[in-house]
Design a protein around this motif. Sequence first.
Motif, PDB file in Angstrom:
ATOM      1  N   VAL A 468       0.839  -1.209   0.000  1.00 35.30           N
ATOM      2  CA  VAL A 468       0.000   0.000   0.000  1.00 35.30           C
ATOM      3  C   VAL A 468       0.874   1.260   0.000  1.00 35.30           C
ATOM      4  O   VAL A 468       0.606   2.217  -0.736  1.00 35.30           O
ATOM      5  CB  VAL A 468      -0.962  -0.004   1.204  1.00 35.30           C
ATOM      6  CG1 VAL A 468      -1.790   1.281   1.237  1.00 35.30           C
ATOM      7  CG2 VAL A 468      -1.897  -1.213   1.144  1.00 35.30           C
ATOM      8  N   ILE A 469       1.917   1.267   0.822  1.00 33.83           N
ATOM      9  CA  ILE A 469       2.824   2.433   0.860  1.00 33.83           C
ATOM     10  C   ILE A 469       3.468   2.645  -0.503  1.00 33.83           C
ATOM     11  O   ILE A 469       3.575   3.792  -0.985  1.00 33.83           O
ATOM     12  CB  ILE A 469       3.896   2.231   1.966  1.00 33.83           C
ATOM     13  CG1 ILE A 469       3.249   2.326   3.357  1.00 33.83           C
ATOM     14  CG2 ILE A 469       5.024   3.257   1.828  1.00 33.83           C
ATOM     15  CD1 ILE A 469       4.142   1.883   4.501  1.00 33.83           C
ATOM     16  N   ASP A 470       3.894   1.568  -1.149  1.00 28.63           N
ATOM     17  CA  ASP A 470       4.493   1.666  -2.483  1.00 28.63           C
ATOM     18  C   ASP A 470       3.494   2.231  -3.488  1.00 28.63           C
ATOM     19  O   ASP A 470       3.839   3.096  -4.306  1.00 28.63           O
ATOM     20  CB  ASP A 470       4.977   0.287  -2.931  1.00 28.63           C
ATOM     21  CG  ASP A 470       5.700   0.343  -4.268  1.00 28.63           C
ATOM     22  OD1 ASP A 470       6.665   1.125  -4.395  1.00 28.63           O
ATOM     23  OD2 ASP A 470       5.289  -0.374  -5.191  1.00 28.63           O
ATOM     24  N   GLY A 471       2.245   1.760  -3.416  1.00 30.71           N
ATOM     25  CA  GLY A 471       1.201   2.261  -4.320  1.00 30.71           C
ATOM     26  C   GLY A 471       0.960   3.753  -4.130  1.00 30.71           C
ATOM     27  O   GLY A 471       0.793   4.503  -5.103  1.00 30.71           O
ATOM     28  N   MET A 472       0.936   4.189  -2.879  1.00 30.15           N
ATOM     29  CA  MET A 472       0.733   5.619  -2.580  1.00 30.15           C
ATOM     30  C   MET A 472       1.883   6.461  -3.118  1.00 30.15           C
ATOM     31  O   MET A 472       1.674   7.530  -3.705  1.00 30.15           O
ATOM     32  CB  MET A 472       0.606   5.820  -1.061  1.00 30.15           C
ATOM     33  CG  MET A 472      -0.698   5.307  -0.490  1.00 30.15           C
ATOM     34  SD  MET A 472      -0.696   5.405   1.316  1.00 30.15           S
ATOM     35  CE  MET A 472      -2.425   5.081   1.657  1.00 30.15           C
ATOM     36  N   CYS A 473       3.113   5.978  -2.894  1.00 24.46           N
ATOM     37  CA  CYS A 473       4.290   6.725  -3.372  1.00 24.46           C
ATOM     38  C   CYS A 473       4.284   6.841  -4.890  1.00 24.46           C
ATOM     39  O   CYS A 473       4.571   7.907  -5.447  1.00 24.46           O
ATOM     40  CB  CYS A 473       5.568   6.033  -2.913  1.00 24.46           C
ATOM     41  SG  CYS A 473       5.886   6.181  -1.136  1.00 24.46           S
ATOM     42  N   ARG A 474       3.946   5.741  -5.585  1.00 24.14           N
ATOM     43  CA  ARG A 474       3.910   5.759  -7.046  1.00 24.14           C
ATOM     44  C   ARG A 474       2.825   6.685  -7.580  1.00 24.14           C
ATOM     45  O   ARG A 474       2.953   7.252  -8.664  1.00 24.14           O
ATOM     46  CB  ARG A 474       3.693   4.350  -7.593  1.00 24.14           C
ATOM     47  CG  ARG A 474       4.899   3.439  -7.418  1.00 24.14           C
ATOM     48  CD  ARG A 474       4.612   2.031  -7.924  1.00 24.14           C
ATOM     49  NE  ARG A 474       5.705   1.127  -7.646  1.00 24.14           N
ATOM     50  CZ  ARG A 474       6.794   1.001  -8.396  1.00 24.14           C
ATOM     51  NH1 ARG A 474       6.925   1.741  -9.491  1.00 24.14           N
ATOM     52  NH2 ARG A 474       7.753   0.165  -8.063  1.00 24.14           N
ATOM     53  N   ALA A 475       1.738   6.821  -6.804  1.00 25.57           N
ATOM     54  CA  ALA A 475       0.634   7.681  -7.234  1.00 25.57           C
ATOM     55  C   ALA A 475       0.819   9.132  -6.792  1.00 25.57           C
ATOM     56  O   ALA A 475      -0.060   9.976  -7.019  1.00 25.57           O
ATOM     57  CB  ALA A 475      -0.683   7.129  -6.681  1.00 25.57           C
ATOM     58  N   GLY A 476       1.958   9.411  -6.130  1.00 31.56           N
ATOM     59  CA  GLY A 476       2.230  10.780  -5.686  1.00 31.56           C
ATOM     60  C   GLY A 476       1.558  11.151  -4.384  1.00 31.56           C
ATOM     61  O   GLY A 476       1.579  12.316  -3.970  1.00 31.56           O
ATOM     62  N   GLU A 477       0.947  10.159  -3.711  1.00 29.60           N
ATOM     63  CA  GLU A 477       0.271  10.408  -2.426  1.00 29.60           C
ATOM     64  C   GLU A 477       1.285  10.252  -1.305  1.00 29.60           C
ATOM     65  O   GLU A 477       1.149   9.385  -0.414  1.00 29.60           O
ATOM     66  CB  GLU A 477      -0.897   9.425  -2.254  1.00 29.60           C
ATOM     67  CG  GLU A 477      -1.951   9.482  -3.323  1.00 29.60           C
ATOM     68  CD  GLU A 477      -2.842  10.713  -3.160  1.00 29.60           C
ATOM     69  OE1 GLU A 477      -2.824  11.322  -2.070  1.00 29.60           O
ATOM     70  OE2 GLU A 477      -3.550  11.059  -4.125  1.00 29.60           O
ATOM     71  N   LEU A 478       2.305  11.101  -1.307  1.00 34.13           N
ATOM     72  CA  LEU A 478       3.416  10.946  -0.387  1.00 34.13           C
ATOM     73  C   LEU A 478       3.013  11.184   1.069  1.00 34.13           C
ATOM     74  O   LEU A 478       3.474  10.486   1.972  1.00 34.13           O
ATOM     75  CB  LEU A 478       4.554  11.895  -0.777  1.00 34.13           C
ATOM     76  CG  LEU A 478       5.877  11.671  -0.037  1.00 34.13           C
ATOM     77  CD1 LEU A 478       6.435  10.293  -0.331  1.00 34.13           C
ATOM     78  CD2 LEU A 478       6.879  12.749  -0.420  1.00 34.13           C
ATOM     79  N   GLU A 479       2.164  12.159   1.289  1.00 34.58           N
ATOM     80  CA  GLU A 479       1.744  12.483   2.654  1.00 34.58           C
ATOM     81  C   GLU A 479       1.007  11.297   3.291  1.00 34.58           C
ATOM     82  O   GLU A 479       1.253  10.940   4.452  1.00 34.58           O
ATOM     83  CB  GLU A 479       0.845  13.729   2.641  1.00 34.58           C
ATOM     84  CG  GLU A 479       0.641  14.366   4.006  1.00 34.58           C
ATOM     85  CD  GLU A 479       1.935  14.903   4.612  1.00 34.58           C
ATOM     86  OE1 GLU A 479       2.099  14.747   5.843  1.00 34.58           O
ATOM     87  OE2 GLU A 479       2.781  15.428   3.866  1.00 34.58           O
ATOM     88  N   ALA A 480       0.114  10.681   2.518  1.00 37.09           N
ATOM     89  CA  ALA A 480      -0.634   9.516   3.026  1.00 37.09           C
ATOM     90  C   ALA A 480       0.314   8.342   3.284  1.00 37.09           C
ATOM     91  O   ALA A 480       0.167   7.616   4.280  1.00 37.09           O
ATOM     92  CB  ALA A 480      -1.710   9.103   2.017  1.00 37.09           C
ATOM     93  N   ALA A 481       1.299   8.163   2.384  1.00 36.87           N
ATOM     94  CA  ALA A 481       2.280   7.091   2.544  1.00 36.87           C
ATOM     95  C   ALA A 481       3.109   7.312   3.806  1.00 36.87           C
ATOM     96  O   ALA A 481       3.367   6.373   4.570  1.00 36.87           O
ATOM     97  CB  ALA A 481       3.191   7.025   1.327  1.00 36.87           C
TER      98      ALA A 481
END
Length: 595
Positions: A468-481
């Motif tokens: 999930v963290i990897d998916g967030m980072c790839r989608a630019g959702e860095l704060e959520a990650a």
Amino acid sequence: MRTRTRTKTKTKTKMLWRACSSYHGSLSVSCMLSLPPSLSHYTFHSKSKSKSQNFDTLDEAVSCFNGMLSMHPPPSIVDFAKLLTSISKMKHHSTVVSLSHQMDSFGILADVYTLNILTNSFCHLNRVDFAFSVVARILKLGFQPGSVTFTTLIRGLCLEGKIGDALHLFDKMIKEGFQPNVVTYATLMNGLCKVGNTSAAIRLLRSMEKGNYQPNVVAYNTIIDNLCKDRQLNEALNLFSEMITKGISPNIFTYTSIIHALCNLCEWKHAKTLLNEMVDRNVMPNVVTFTTMVDAFCKVGKITEAHDVVNTMIQRGIEPDAFTYSALMDGYCLQSKTDEAVKVFDMMVHKGCVPDVYSYSILINGYCKTQRIDKAMYLFEEMCRQKLIPDVVTYNTLIQGLCHVKRLQDAVVLFHGMVSRGQMPDVVTYRILFNYLCKNRHLDEAMNLLKAIEGSNMDPDVQIYNIVIDGMCRAGELEAARDLFFDLSSKGLHPNVRTYTTMINGLFRQGLVVEASKLFREMKKNGCFLDDCAYNLIARGFLQNNETLQAIQLLEEMLAKGFSADVSTTTLLVEMLSDDELDQSVKQNLSKFLL
């Protein structure tokens, strides 16, 4: 002399009473009576069955028991013991406990045999504490427990993994004058082997030889089988030779264990020699022996040799079973020859061998691997029509196959169908779904699924959070990650090398070099050792963000640890060396990582 013997027996009984009482503590002797309710709703069908030890169903046995209770006078305790033994052999141990309770309430006096049966059932139900209370009752009634009682207790302790307690009871048994038999020794050896203490099992074998009992084939088999499973083949073969020298004939179990180990180590020639040797010794290989060889050949791609073994089986009059055919099918599927696997499946059905869930799952996996997902779905529906219940492996295989061909919605529908049919997903199921949801940027669905899991009885593991963290980072959702990363400790989880690397890589992507470097130092400080992937990924992050000095230091450390630059790192280094604007001294330092 008689008075002295009685005194000795009473002393021994008192000591045993204290031993049993100390084990189950505050448990009362009658504690086993407050267990499963009676089964009096069954009706009596045949009095003639009361002395028989064979019943087709549990209902039939219980009906017979109820009929025996209604007889006046009731049958002897021997008849009840025979019936309880029959039910125990059917592995319906809770029923044995319940019927024993009914016998007490009807005033039928138990003897040492029925109480031993009850002790055995409690041990199989993982309630060895209740089993000890039954032994206390045996002593209170004036009966003398024998080796059967003690062996049963030792087996119960071993089943619960309480090997230390089992050894203590064994020593106490000998100290108080009760002689263990061959079965007692074999039971304790088996318990020691199951917890991986084979050396202690061998020492027990040697102490057995020094005593009044000579080890039998069961004792040797127990240790040989465990040595084979631990891949200690030389030690197993030494014991095998020893037993033959001592005149103890190996049986089918001995040979099958060693043949299996030889096959796992690809010692095909020795396996075939041993197979011929067992025939020469008039120990006929059975379907398990042959299937062991078929499975081993198939796993290493030797399909022709596997077929030869099957032909030998048939020539010897041994019919292949579902496991044999399934092993052959799996061999073909491993080579992506699904059509050949289907032929084996059809031959299996033609021979009257009914396919099981495992057989269907192998074919479904074969179709999924070759991306013939519609064929896989058809087989899935076919097995359901055959009233076979797909297990979690079947569902995981299909969900993975559907995701792989981009049919994510169908995978989600199948997942919901799995749950509605009462088949609980496991951690592998969730990893598959999260992997494809995150890779395809369905982050909202992934987060909803994560919240659903967190709200259930199942705890997601760190690998799921990594995805999930990897998916967030790839989608630019860095704060959520970042929030999810730092929230792991509150969930009782610790970031591993993959978690740190994923988060650091996400920070590098956003150009947050200072924060990435800080997290990298924290990673090393926390004792999280870098692997090949981590070194390469973090080194590329430094290089891509023009932190060449730190990259060079990390690459040097990587080489010193025995790792090397992977394809992506090598490609990046080649591109940088081709850059005319890059400083020559930097180029010189980077070039050594390409040698």
